[in-house]
Enzyme design. Structure first.
Site, PDB file in Angstrom:
ATOM      1  N   ASP A 151       0.848  -1.196   0.000  1.00  0.00           N
ATOM      2  CA  ASP A 151       0.000   0.000   0.000  1.00  0.00           C
ATOM      3  C   ASP A 151       0.882   1.245   0.000  1.00  0.00           C
ATOM      4  O   ASP A 151       1.837   1.346   0.791  1.00  0.00           O
ATOM      5  CB  ASP A 151      -0.911   0.010   1.236  1.00  0.00           C
ATOM      6  N   GLY A 180      -6.024 -10.238   0.476  1.00  0.00           N
ATOM      7  CA  GLY A 180      -5.682 -11.604   0.880  1.00  0.00           C
ATOM      8  C   GLY A 180      -4.705 -11.597   2.044  1.00  0.00           C
ATOM      9  O   GLY A 180      -4.913 -12.265   3.066  1.00  0.00           O
ATOM     10  N   GLU A 200      -9.101  -9.946  -5.810  1.00  0.00           N
ATOM     11  CA  GLU A 200      -7.955  -9.173  -6.314  1.00  0.00           C
ATOM     12  C   GLU A 200      -6.983 -10.047  -7.108  1.00  0.00           C
ATOM     13  O   GLU A 200      -5.902  -9.605  -7.460  1.00  0.00           O
ATOM     14  CB  GLU A 200      -7.231  -8.470  -5.160  1.00  0.00           C
ATOM     15  N   ASN A 242     -19.443  -5.930   1.500  1.00  0.00           N
ATOM     16  CA  ASN A 242     -19.872  -4.728   2.208  1.00  0.00           C
ATOM     17  C   ASN A 242     -21.056  -4.136   1.425  1.00  0.00           C
ATOM     18  O   ASN A 242     -21.502  -4.716   0.418  1.00  0.00           O
ATOM     19  CB  ASN A 242     -18.712  -3.746   2.414  1.00  0.00           C
ATOM     20  N   ALA A 299      -8.812  -1.702   5.537  1.00  0.00           N
ATOM     21  CA  ALA A 299      -8.697  -3.110   5.916  1.00  0.00           C
ATOM     22  C   ALA A 299      -9.608  -3.535   7.075  1.00  0.00           C
ATOM     23  O   ALA A 299      -9.465  -4.648   7.591  1.00  0.00           O
ATOM     24  CB  ALA A 299      -7.248  -3.495   6.234  1.00  0.00           C
ATOM     25  N   ALA A 300     -10.558  -2.690   7.455  1.00  0.00           N
ATOM     26  CA  ALA A 300     -11.497  -3.100   8.515  1.00  0.00           C
ATOM     27  C   ALA A 300     -12.330  -4.294   8.040  1.00  0.00           C
ATOM     28  O   ALA A 300     -12.585  -5.234   8.802  1.00  0.00           O
ATOM     29  CB  ALA A 300     -12.403  -1.940   8.891  1.00  0.00           C
ATOM     30  N   GLY A 301     -12.733  -4.263   6.772  1.00  0.00           N
ATOM     31  CA  GLY A 301     -13.488  -5.392   6.211  1.00  0.00           C
ATOM     32  C   GLY A 301     -12.628  -6.649   6.179  1.00  0.00           C
ATOM     33  O   GLY A 301     -13.115  -7.758   6.426  1.00  0.00           O
ATOM     34  N   ASP A 302     -11.353  -6.475   5.868  1.00  0.00           N
ATOM     35  CA  ASP A 302     -10.443  -7.635   5.849  1.00  0.00           C
ATOM     36  C   ASP A 302     -10.295  -8.214   7.249  1.00  0.00           C
ATOM     37  O   ASP A 302     -10.226  -9.426   7.434  1.00  0.00           O
ATOM     38  CB  ASP A 302      -9.064  -7.218   5.330  1.00  0.00           C
TER      39      ASP A 302
END
Ligand code: RIB
Length: 311
Positions: free
Chosen positions: A18, A46, A144, A188, A250-253
């Site tokens: 990132d 991932g 991805e 989401n 990355a909260a969803g990750d």
């Protein structure tokens, strides 16, 4: 409900660097803003999900690809130091996956993903790790890497009965066969809208998605919490934990990694989503993607009502 598993979580997905610019707000089209900081930090959905699960103490393997550039070794080292087994990571010629992004003071973000090595992962690369995949208690994929590769993983797992959690991020058209092969689908709100005729309530979204042949959905709704619905007819909201968000990257990750771990540990889906909500709440109080994944003790403390943000 899954019974407690003694098998690892296997993630087949992206590993990225990132390129984060911190800025007072997300710039408008054509606007030049003065940023406040810049950093390179390991990400990729991932790899983020792998680190989230490993930080919670669960055995995790990742099947991924990085480039032979300056970023590849840093991406792999970070996974290793989090406790993720990287034997399934291949190095290919060219650039690693990169994700230039803006993160605003409000915690909101805007991300562009340049696939690089992630875009080169072919079905044959997955086949090299078929034994590992078949040994999994659950396989976790995102979008991805090429869709045909995700599809291949799903077919492989369908043949051997390994449950797959598919996080459809970023949302993309999926082959029809996929729906019946997915154990848990975890979009989401924005992603879910791509699979329907625009945005709907969580209840309507879940019902439409289940009608397509899915076994179960966990709708990630950020500050609203999560909505769980299964084809067996169980459904309901799982409340969020209130925190002050400073970085939602990355909260969803984090939710996905924690949700997979909790299901593998034998929790029912609602308790698993509560555990994942707690992990994601801690994640948004910290900066970065993998750097923000919480340790098990912090999640347990938040669940028990004992977590202090200053610890
Ligand atoms: O979900 C957050 C991730 O999306 C970032 O780490 C970035 O790499 C993109 O893949």
């Amino acid at each position: 409900m899954m019974s407690k598993s003694d098998k690892p979580l296997v993630i087949v997905g992206s590993a990225t660097m990132d390129l984060v610019t911190r800025t007072p707000r997300i710039p408008a089209t054509g606007e030049t803003l003065i940023g406040t900081a810049f950093e390179t930090t390991p990400g990729g959905k991932g790899a983020n999900q792998a680190v989230a699960a490993a930080r919670l103490g669960y055995p995790v393997h990742i099947v991924a690809m990085v480039g032979d550039d300056v970023y590849g070794p840093a991406i792999v080292d970070n996974l290793k130091s989090a406790g993720v087994c990287t034997d399934g990571v291949a190095v290919v010629h060219g650039s690693s996956g990169l994700a230039p992004m803006f993160v605003a003071d409000s915690g909101e973000n805007s991300i562009v993903v340049v696939p690089g090595a992630n875009g080169k992962m072919a079905p044959a690369d997955v086949d090299r790790h078929a034994d590992l995949i078949n040994s999994a208690g659950m396989v976790l994929c995102q979008l991805e890497i090429p869709i045909e590769t995700v599809s291949h993983v799903l077919s492989l797992c369908a043949r051997t009965g390994v449950p797959v959690m598919l996080d459809p991020a970023p949302a993309a058209a999926l082959p029809e066969a996929v729906w019946a092969q997915v154990a848990w689908f975890t979009p989401n709100e924005t992603e879910a809208a791509c699979y329907l005729d625009g945005g709907q309530s969580a209840e309507v979204t879940a019902s439409h998605l289940l009608d397509r042949g899915l076994s179960a959905v966990a709708l990630k709704r950020g500050a609203e919490g999560a909505y769980i619905a299964t084809a067996e007819g169980k459904s309901g909201w799982v409340a969020p934990f209130a925190v002050d968000a400073i970085d939602t990257v990355a909260a969803g990750d984090c939710f996905n990694g924690a949700f997979a771990v909790a299901l593998l540990e034998g929790l029912d889906p609602f308790s698993a989503a509560r555990f994942a909500n707690a992990a994601a709440a801690l994640c948004v109080t910290r900066k970065g993607a993998q750097a923000s994944m919480p340790a098990r003790a912090d999640v347990d403390a938040l669940l028990a009502g004992n977590f202090s943000m200053t610890t």
